[in-house]
Design a protein around this motif. Structure first.
Motif, PDB file in Angstrom:
ATOM      1  N   THR A  61       0.826  -1.443   0.023  1.00 40.31           N
ATOM      2  CA  THR A  61       0.080   0.076   0.083  1.00 40.31           C
ATOM      3  C   THR A  61       0.856   1.505   0.077  1.00 40.31           C
ATOM      4  OG1 THR A  61      -0.177   0.042   2.384  1.00 40.31           O
ATOM      5  CG2 THR A  61      -1.786  -1.117   1.154  1.00 40.31           C
ATOM      6  N   GLY A  62       2.010   1.146   0.412  1.00 40.97           N
ATOM      7  CA  GLY A  62       3.001   2.448   0.331  1.00 40.97           C
ATOM      8  C   GLY A  62       2.950   3.013   1.576  1.00 40.97           C
ATOM      9  N   LYS A  63       2.339   2.273   2.717  1.00 35.62           N
ATOM     10  CA  LYS A  63       2.257   3.271   4.047  1.00 35.62           C
ATOM     11  C   LYS A  63       2.963   2.556   4.928  1.00 35.62           C
ATOM     12  CE  LYS A  63      -1.514   5.031   5.666  1.00 35.62           C
ATOM     13  NZ  LYS A  63      -2.734   4.973   6.135  1.00 35.62           N
ATOM     14  N   ASP A  64       3.722   3.259   5.975  1.00 29.82           N
ATOM     15  CA  ASP A  64       4.520   2.812   7.007  1.00 29.82           C
ATOM     16  C   ASP A  64       3.700   2.411   7.951  1.00 29.82           C
ATOM     17  OD1 ASP A  64       7.047   3.545   5.964  1.00 29.82           O
ATOM     18  OD2 ASP A  64       6.930   5.509   7.001  1.00 29.82           O
ATOM     19  N   ASN A  65       2.349   2.576   8.157  1.00 34.69           N
ATOM     20  CA  ASN A  65       1.594   2.029   9.268  1.00 34.69           C
ATOM     21  C   ASN A  65       0.303   1.492   8.489  1.00 34.69           C
ATOM     22  OD1 ASN A  65       3.111   2.226  11.693  1.00 34.69           O
ATOM     23  ND2 ASN A  65       2.914   4.595  11.074  1.00 34.69           N
ATOM     24  N   PRO A  66       0.438   0.461   7.640  1.00 35.36           N
ATOM     25  CA  PRO A  66      -0.708   0.042   7.094  1.00 35.36           C
ATOM     26  C   PRO A  66      -2.113  -0.118   7.757  1.00 35.36           C
ATOM     27  CG  PRO A  66       0.778  -1.543   7.062  1.00 35.36           C
ATOM     28  CD  PRO A  66       1.218  -0.562   7.710  1.00 35.36           C
ATOM     29  N   GLN A  67      -3.133  -0.343   7.276  1.00 31.59           N
ATOM     30  CA  GLN A  67      -4.527  -0.761   7.949  1.00 31.59           C
ATOM     31  C   GLN A  67      -4.517  -2.256   7.949  1.00 31.59           C
ATOM     32  OE1 GLN A  67      -8.112   1.600   7.941  1.00 31.59           O
ATOM     33  NE2 GLN A  67      -6.910   3.460   7.118  1.00 31.59           N
ATOM     34  N   ALA A  68      -5.426  -2.784   8.475  1.00 30.53           N
ATOM     35  CA  ALA A  68      -5.529  -4.234   8.448  1.00 30.53           C
ATOM     36  C   ALA A  68      -5.845  -4.838   7.230  1.00 30.53           C
ATOM     37  CB  ALA A  68      -6.634  -4.792   9.632  1.00 30.53           C
ATOM     38  N   VAL A  69      -6.647  -4.228   6.162  1.00 27.14           N
ATOM     39  CA  VAL A  69      -7.070  -4.844   5.155  1.00 27.14           C
ATOM     40  C   VAL A  69      -6.810  -4.065   3.694  1.00 27.14           C
ATOM     41  CG1 VAL A  69      -8.649  -6.389   6.273  1.00 27.14           C
ATOM     42  CG2 VAL A  69      -9.239  -4.153   5.582  1.00 27.14           C
ATOM     43  N   ALA A  70      -6.487  -4.665   2.584  1.00 31.61           N
ATOM     44  CA  ALA A  70      -6.497  -3.887   1.445  1.00 31.61           C
ATOM     45  C   ALA A  70      -7.266  -4.937   0.509  1.00 31.61           C
ATOM     46  CB  ALA A  70      -5.087  -3.571   0.973  1.00 31.61           C
ATOM     47  N   GLY A  71      -7.756  -4.209  -0.738  1.00 34.94           N
ATOM     48  CA  GLY A  71      -8.565  -4.941  -1.719  1.00 34.94           C
ATOM     49  C   GLY A  71      -8.121  -4.600  -3.044  1.00 34.94           C
ATOM     50  N   VAL A  72      -8.176  -5.539  -3.848  1.00 35.60           N
ATOM     51  CA  VAL A  72      -8.005  -4.946  -5.434  1.00 35.60           C
ATOM     52  C   VAL A  72      -9.402  -5.102  -6.053  1.00 35.60           C
ATOM     53  CG1 VAL A  72      -6.935  -5.815  -7.616  1.00 35.60           C
ATOM     54  CG2 VAL A  72      -5.928  -6.059  -5.578  1.00 35.60           C
ATOM     55  N   PHE A  73      -9.778  -3.975  -6.613  1.00 38.61           N
ATOM     56  CA  PHE A  73     -11.065  -3.898  -7.440  1.00 38.61           C
ATOM     57  C   PHE A  73     -10.913  -3.482  -9.068  1.00 38.61           C
ATOM     58  CE2 PHE A  73     -11.887  -2.641  -3.081  1.00 38.61           C
ATOM     59  CZ  PHE A  73     -12.965  -3.087  -2.573  1.00 38.61           C
ATOM     60  N   ASP A  74     -11.917  -4.124  -9.714  1.00 35.31           N
ATOM     61  CA  ASP A  74     -11.796  -3.702 -11.053  1.00 35.31           C
ATOM     62  C   ASP A  74     -12.394  -2.275 -11.120  1.00 35.31           C
ATOM     63  OD1 ASP A  74     -11.851  -6.493 -12.317  1.00 35.31           O
ATOM     64  OD2 ASP A  74     -13.705  -6.817 -11.943  1.00 35.31           O
ATOM     65  N   GLU A  75     -11.709  -1.651 -12.218  1.00 34.76           N
ATOM     66  CA  GLU A  75     -12.022  -0.398 -12.421  1.00 34.76           C
ATOM     67  C   GLU A  75     -13.320  -0.215 -13.015  1.00 34.76           C
ATOM     68  OE1 GLU A  75      -9.462   1.971 -14.813  1.00 34.76           O
ATOM     69  OE2 GLU A  75      -7.573   1.815 -13.463  1.00 34.76           O
ATOM     70  N   PHE A  76     -14.107   1.076 -12.841  1.00 28.93           N
ATOM     71  CA  PHE A  76     -15.358   1.314 -13.347  1.00 28.93           C
ATOM     72  C   PHE A  76     -15.359   1.621 -14.653  1.00 28.93           C
ATOM     73  CE2 PHE A  76     -15.511   2.558  -8.618  1.00 28.93           C
ATOM     74  CZ  PHE A  76     -15.346   1.284  -8.047  1.00 28.93           C
ATOM     75  N   ASP A  77     -16.521   1.646 -15.285  1.00 27.20           N
ATOM     76  CA  ASP A  77     -16.650   2.233 -16.590  1.00 27.20           C
ATOM     77  C   ASP A  77     -16.751   3.640 -16.505  1.00 27.20           C
ATOM     78  OD1 ASP A  77     -17.509   3.150 -19.146  1.00 27.20           O
ATOM     79  OD2 ASP A  77     -19.324   1.986 -19.208  1.00 27.20           O
ATOM     80  N   THR A  78     -15.642   4.254 -17.143  1.00 27.27           N
ATOM     81  CA  THR A  78     -15.607   5.812 -16.967  1.00 27.27           C
ATOM     82  C   THR A  78     -15.931   6.643 -18.375  1.00 27.27           C
ATOM     83  OG1 THR A  78     -13.116   5.783 -17.613  1.00 27.27           O
ATOM     84  CG2 THR A  78     -13.782   5.652 -15.194  1.00 27.27           C
ATOM     85  N   SER A  79     -16.821   5.796 -18.889  1.00 26.91           N
ATOM     86  CA  SER A  79     -17.302   6.874 -20.394  1.00 26.91           C
ATOM     87  C   SER A  79     -18.654   7.612 -20.017  1.00 26.91           C
ATOM     88  CB  SER A  79     -17.580   5.636 -21.209  1.00 26.91           C
ATOM     89  OG  SER A  79     -18.950   5.035 -20.998  1.00 26.91           O
ATOM     90  N   LEU A  80     -18.575   8.604 -20.817  1.00 23.28           N
ATOM     91  CA  LEU A  80     -19.860   9.443 -20.420  1.00 23.28           C
ATOM     92  C   LEU A  80     -21.087   8.836 -20.821  1.00 23.28           C
ATOM     93  CD1 LEU A  80     -18.386  12.922 -22.304  1.00 23.28           C
ATOM     94  CD2 LEU A  80     -18.801  12.714 -19.793  1.00 23.28           C
ATOM     95  N   ALA A  81     -20.976   7.962 -21.746  1.00 19.92           N
ATOM     96  CA  ALA A  81     -22.233   7.180 -21.996  1.00 19.92           C
ATOM     97  C   ALA A  81     -22.612   6.126 -20.719  1.00 19.92           C
ATOM     98  CB  ALA A  81     -21.929   6.283 -23.161  1.00 19.92           C
ATOM     99  N   SER A  82     -21.830   6.025 -19.756  1.00 24.21           N
ATOM    100  CA  SER A  82     -22.330   5.420 -18.609  1.00 24.21           C
ATOM    101  C   SER A  82     -22.970   6.208 -17.530  1.00 24.21           C
ATOM    102  CB  SER A  82     -20.898   4.886 -17.982  1.00 24.21           C
ATOM    103  OG  SER A  82     -20.240   5.640 -17.241  1.00 24.21           O
ATOM    104  N   LEU A  83     -23.086   7.401 -17.926  1.00 24.12           N
ATOM    105  CA  LEU A  83     -23.811   8.573 -16.792  1.00 24.12           C
ATOM    106  C   LEU A  83     -25.351   8.703 -17.284  1.00 24.12           C
ATOM    107  CD1 LEU A  83     -21.156  11.272 -16.601  1.00 24.12           C
ATOM    108  CD2 LEU A  83     -21.303   9.232 -15.168  1.00 24.12           C
TER     109      LEU A  83
END
Length: 274
Positions: free
Chosen positions: A98-120
């Protein structure tokens, strides 16, 4: 079939040189995120917000030295049921990921979202936020958080903006990256899309502007701010339906871009709800 016992689907990693650790660390780099179409998020609150919004991590990474928590159990169960990957590792390795010296207890990997204008769906909200050439991921995350606070439909990023899926922007959003739609477009793409339907484009400006209080806002209202140091290009401002100004009582000649967006968004909200 998911494992009947989430513990059976866990994978323990104890070495910094493990290929999975290298892969997860690479997701802090934009080019690797874009190539893989995924992003990192960290922290129990953030991942819980994601889960409540229907976003289940593809990969859940948990620190081995952590206190038991029912929300962590819920995340693990959801990831296991979705056939995701569950990794247990040391706090030091999680910090490297995560790039943090004091990380939190959990991290997750997510799919990026649709960022097209058509999705709005512009009719889904009375307010939308728009940022042009916003460079600071902290400001971007703050705008997402503001959008969530005022009930905005989402944030539209114009031209060369910071990456909304960077670890820094996701962290600054305080979970709003999962509640707000995000779209990315060039100025020409955006203005073409906007003019195809209803929508009032409003910008904070000093050019032929009216006071921001009591201005004639109309829904759906697209509140636009520009680059932190240069503001909006003159031709972009000229294309707006309404330009408003906020008074500066002290020596400062402008507000931080994300702060200006928040002040203006609340005024728009107040006007539209009267």
């Amino acid at each position: 079939m998911p494992s009947p016992n989430p513990r059976e689907s866990r994978r323990e990693i104890t070495g910094f040189s493990n290929p999975t650790v290298k892969y997860l660390r690479s997701l802090r780099d934009k080019k690797h995120r874009k190539r893989e179409g995924v992003f990192l998020a960290e922290g129990l609150r953030l991942l819980t917000d994601a889960l409540e919004c229907g976003h289940v991590p593809k990969t859940l990474v948990m620190a081995s030295a952590r206190d038991p928590h029912p929300l962590i159990d819920a995340l693990e169960t959801a990831v296991d049921a979705a056939g995701g990957d569950i990794i247990v590792t040391t706090p030091d390795i999680l910090g490297k990921i995560t790039g943090k010296d004091n990380p939190q207890a959990v991290a997750g990997v997510f799919d990026e979202f649709d960022t097209s204008l058509a999705s709005l769906d512009r009719s889904a909200a009375k307010i939308w936020l728009v940022a042009q050439a916003l460079r600071d991921p902290g400001n971007l995350g703050t705008m997402l958080r503001t959008g969530d606070a005022v009930g905005a439909g989402g944030l539209i990023l114009i031209d060369d903006c910071a990456d909304p899926f960077s670890v820094e922007a996701v962290r600054a959003s305080m979970g709003a990256v999962f509640t707000q739609s995000v779209a990315r477009a060039s100025w020409d793409e955006f203005i073409g899309w906007l003019r195809q339907g209803e929508g009032q484009l409003v910008a904070a400006s000093l050019r032929d502007a009216v006071p921001y209080r009591g201005a004639p806002y109309a829904a759906p209202c697209f509140v636009m701010v520009g680059n932190e140091s240069q503001g909006l290009p003159e031709d972009y401002e000229a294309a707006c339906d309404l330009r408003v100004t906020m008074p500066m009582r002290g020596r400062a000649d402008s507000l931080n871009a994300a702060v200006a967006a928040a002040v203006l968004a609340y005024e728009v909200l107040d006007t539209l709800e009267r």
